[in-house]
Design a protein around this motif. Structure first.
Motif, PDB file in Angstrom:
ATOM      1  N   PRO A  69       0.747  -1.355   0.000  1.00 34.00           N
ATOM      2  CA  PRO A  69       0.047   0.115   0.015  1.00 34.00           C
ATOM      3  C   PRO A  69       0.890   1.463  -0.150  1.00 34.00           C
ATOM      4  N   ILE A  70       1.930   1.378   0.603  1.00 35.58           N
ATOM      5  CA  ILE A  70       2.748   2.376   0.754  1.00 35.58           C
ATOM      6  C   ILE A  70       3.183   2.810  -0.674  1.00 35.58           C
ATOM      7  N   HIS A  71       3.623   1.706  -1.201  1.00 35.49           N
ATOM      8  CA  HIS A  71       4.173   2.129  -2.732  1.00 35.49           C
ATOM      9  C   HIS A  71       3.089   2.560  -3.623  1.00 35.49           C
ATOM     10  N   MET A  72       1.878   1.988  -3.551  1.00 34.38           N
ATOM     11  CA  MET A  72       1.083   2.260  -4.273  1.00 34.38           C
ATOM     12  C   MET A  72       0.640   3.937  -4.056  1.00 34.38           C
TER      13      MET A  72
ATOM     14  N   GLY B  11       2.639   6.458  -2.838  1.00 40.42           N
ATOM     15  CA  GLY B  11       3.668   6.937  -3.400  1.00 40.42           C
ATOM     16  C   GLY B  11       3.465   7.246  -4.875  1.00 40.42           C
ATOM     17  N   ILE B  12       3.010   6.019  -5.537  1.00 46.86           N
ATOM     18  CA  ILE B  12       2.818   6.120  -7.268  1.00 46.86           C
ATOM     19  C   ILE B  12       1.555   7.181  -7.533  1.00 46.86           C
ATOM     20  N   GLY B  13       0.390   7.285  -6.646  1.00 45.94           N
ATOM     21  CA  GLY B  13      -0.534   8.180  -6.519  1.00 45.94           C
ATOM     22  C   GLY B  13      -0.272   9.654  -6.429  1.00 45.94           C
ATOM     23  N   ILE B  14       0.424   9.632  -5.470  1.00 46.14           N
ATOM     24  CA  ILE B  14       1.137  11.075  -5.347  1.00 46.14           C
ATOM     25  C   ILE B  14       1.904  11.784  -6.401  1.00 46.14           C
ATOM     26  N   VAL B  15       2.672  10.843  -7.269  1.00 45.54           N
ATOM     27  CA  VAL B  15       3.654  11.320  -8.249  1.00 45.54           C
ATOM     28  C   VAL B  15       2.515  11.462  -9.536  1.00 45.54           C
ATOM     29  N   LEU B  16       1.543  10.462  -9.678  1.00 42.26           N
ATOM     30  CA  LEU B  16       0.685  11.058 -10.728  1.00 42.26           C
ATOM     31  C   LEU B  16      -0.029  12.162 -10.785  1.00 42.26           C
TER      32      LEU B  16
END
Length: 520
Positions: free
Chosen positions: A233-236, A238-243
């Motif tokens: 979940p923490i990786h997902m 981070g990816i959402g914040i970048v997008l």
């Protein structure tokens, strides 16, 4: 355990280094014993010569049933690089093998015979190996502890008078076993610590037993929990914040800007263009052309009509001033230039003309033959004059007495340190080749080797050197310098208990020097 993974705990690395050294620099019969699963076969695979090694010719035997004398000899002859099996009898084949050993020895090669599961050898087959070892072949036997003890009690081995070296493989420590599980079985990282401890305790630190317990289902690996997302979940997150950040930057970058409101400001400018006339007899006059207010139409014909009469009058006045200047400057230039030209020492006649614009041109007159006269320079006279000037200037300079410095040379010169070697390695390189020392420790970490030396009561009695093993640094600590192997082995029994526990062994100084040179 996967076949392409070879785990090397520190204890096993030191044992492997010891066996490789004994293979090259001794004529011992090497006997390695260990329980099933201890890793004897894996260790034996590492003793095979590397590709491109022209100093060793290896023959590998792994019997699966009792091996007779005849079959053993046939298998050995078939693995030699060039064999001519003349004759089918045992005596003929034995003669051929001895000839091959002599040919290898003359070519600078050593025959290495590796036997795995030596307990399958018949008594006649073992006698054959002893015979080949006496002829110059290097022999390594891997067996279980009971078979090794039986061999050491035989008359054949006793008759070899200490030329047999026995090594017992022990299990890995708990830390080494845990590292083995982490490297060879990464899926066990999710296993509870208690189950890991139970697995290590049941295996006794033997790699083969660990594989047997895992294959037999004694220890089950819990399956990984399936999640809706392929990543944590923490990786997902981070990816959402970048997008979201990329989307915001895109909207800000490509959003159309609001039209700017233009404000009309009426500005009244007044430009003056002064035209100054040099004051000789008349007064300076200036013309000033005023421009209209911005926004109104300007009539160019009217402006030209006002400027043209003034421009003509100025042109006439400027022409008069130029004529006056010519009449004043021209005679002065002629008076200054002509006398200086007349004083020039030249045989060539020159002609001076005044140009209509007030300039002066000087042209050489043509001689009788139509060419100007060229004066020749006497180079010898010029060189002599230069020497006289230099000699005169040197005589006028004050003389300087050179200061003499006396340097006392010492008879003994300090010995230079070989480039790339430490002081300890340089000291080992200065030792005689014919001698032995005790290897106390071998480790991948230089800090471990240096820490071992510092922990001793007399650190100056220990030496450290580094070499390359399997493409990585290998750090070794040695102690003492002895005339032969027997004296070195006797010195081991005189060491303190804590040093005897690290299991030192005698190795040749020549081998130490070869290892030091191999790192370059």
């Amino acid at each position: 355990m996967k076949s392409n993974i070879y785990f090397e705990p520190p204890s096993r690395l030191q044992l492997l280094d010891k066996l490789k050294h004994l293979v090259r620099f001794s004529d011992f019969l090497l006997l390695v014993s260990g329980d099933r699963g201890a890793g004897k076969s894996t260790l034996l695979d590492q003793l095979h010569p590397e590709k491109g090694d022209t100093t060793l010719c290896s023959c590998f035997i792994k019997p699966e049933a009792e091996l007779s004398q005849q079959k053993l000899l046939e298998s050995l002859i078939g693995q030699l690089p060039s064999h001519n099996a003349t004759g089918t009898g045992f005596a003929d084949q034995l003669k051929v093998f001895h000839l091959q050993l002599k040919a290898l020895s003359s070519a600078g090669q050593k025959c290495l015979i590796l036997i795995d599961d030596a307990e399958y050898l018949s008594n006649e087959a073992f006698e054959l190996l002893i015979n080949l070892h006496a002829a110059g072949a290097q022999l390594i036997l891997m067996s279980e502890p009971s078979y090794a003890e039986a061999l050491l009690a035989t008359d054949l081995v006793k008759a070899m008078e200490g030329r047999v070296h026995h090594v017992a493989i022990e299990g890995m420590s708990d830390e080494e076993a845990a590292e083995y599980l982490q490297i060879c079985h990464p899926a066990l990282t999710t296993l509870a610590e208690k189950k890991k401890s139970d697995l290590i305790a049941l295996s006794g630190g033997m790699p083969g037993r660990i594989e047997t317990l895992l294959a037999g289902g004694k220890i089950t690996v819990p399956p990984k929990k399936k999640t809706a997302f392929p990543l944590p979940p923490i990786h997902m997150m981070g990816i959402g914040i970048v997008l979201i950040g990329i989307l915001g930057v895109s909207l800000w970058k490509f959003m159309p800007e609001e039209p700017a409101i233009e404000q009309q400001v009426a500005v009244e400018e007044r430009v003056s263009v002064p035209l100054v006339v040099p004051a000789s007899s008349d007064k300076a006059q200036s013309l000033e052309v005023d421009s209209l207010q911005m926004g109104k139409a300007v009539q160019p014909e009217k402006v030209l009509e006002e400027i043209t009469p003034a421009h003509e009058e100025l042109s006439v006045r400027l022409k008069e001033q130029e004529d006056k200047l010519k009449t004043v400057v021209q005679p002065k230039i002629a008076e200054d230039v002509i006398p200086s030209i007349a004083k020039a020492p030249s045989k060539q006649t020159e002609e001076i003309n005044h140009s209509p614009q007030g300039g002066i041109t000087v042209k050489p007159k043509a001689l009788a033959n139509g060419k100007p006269e060229i004066k020749k320079v006497d180079t010898a006279q010029l060189e002599k004059d230069l020497r006289d000037v230099v000699q005169t200037s040197s005589e006028t300079q004050p003389s300087v007495t050179p200061l003499s410095l006396k340097v006392e040379s010492k008879e003994t010169k300090p010995k230079l340190l070989t480039l790339g070697l430490s002081l300890s390695e340089q000291a080992l390189m200065d030792w005689p080749d014919k001698g032995y020392t005790l290897q106390m420790l071998g480790a991948r970490s230089e800090e471990s080797a240096l820490g071992f030396i510092k922990s001793q009561q007399k650190p100056s009695d220990f030496y450290h050197f580094s070499t390359i093993y399997k493409g990585q640094p290998w750090h070794v600590v040695v102690h003492g310098k002895f005339a032969n192997r027997d004296i070195a082995n006797a010195a081991i029994r005189k060491l303190p208990k804590e040093l005897q526990n690290v299991k030192p062994w005698a190795r040749s100084i020549q081998g130490v020097k070869i290892d030091i040179k191999s790192k370059k």
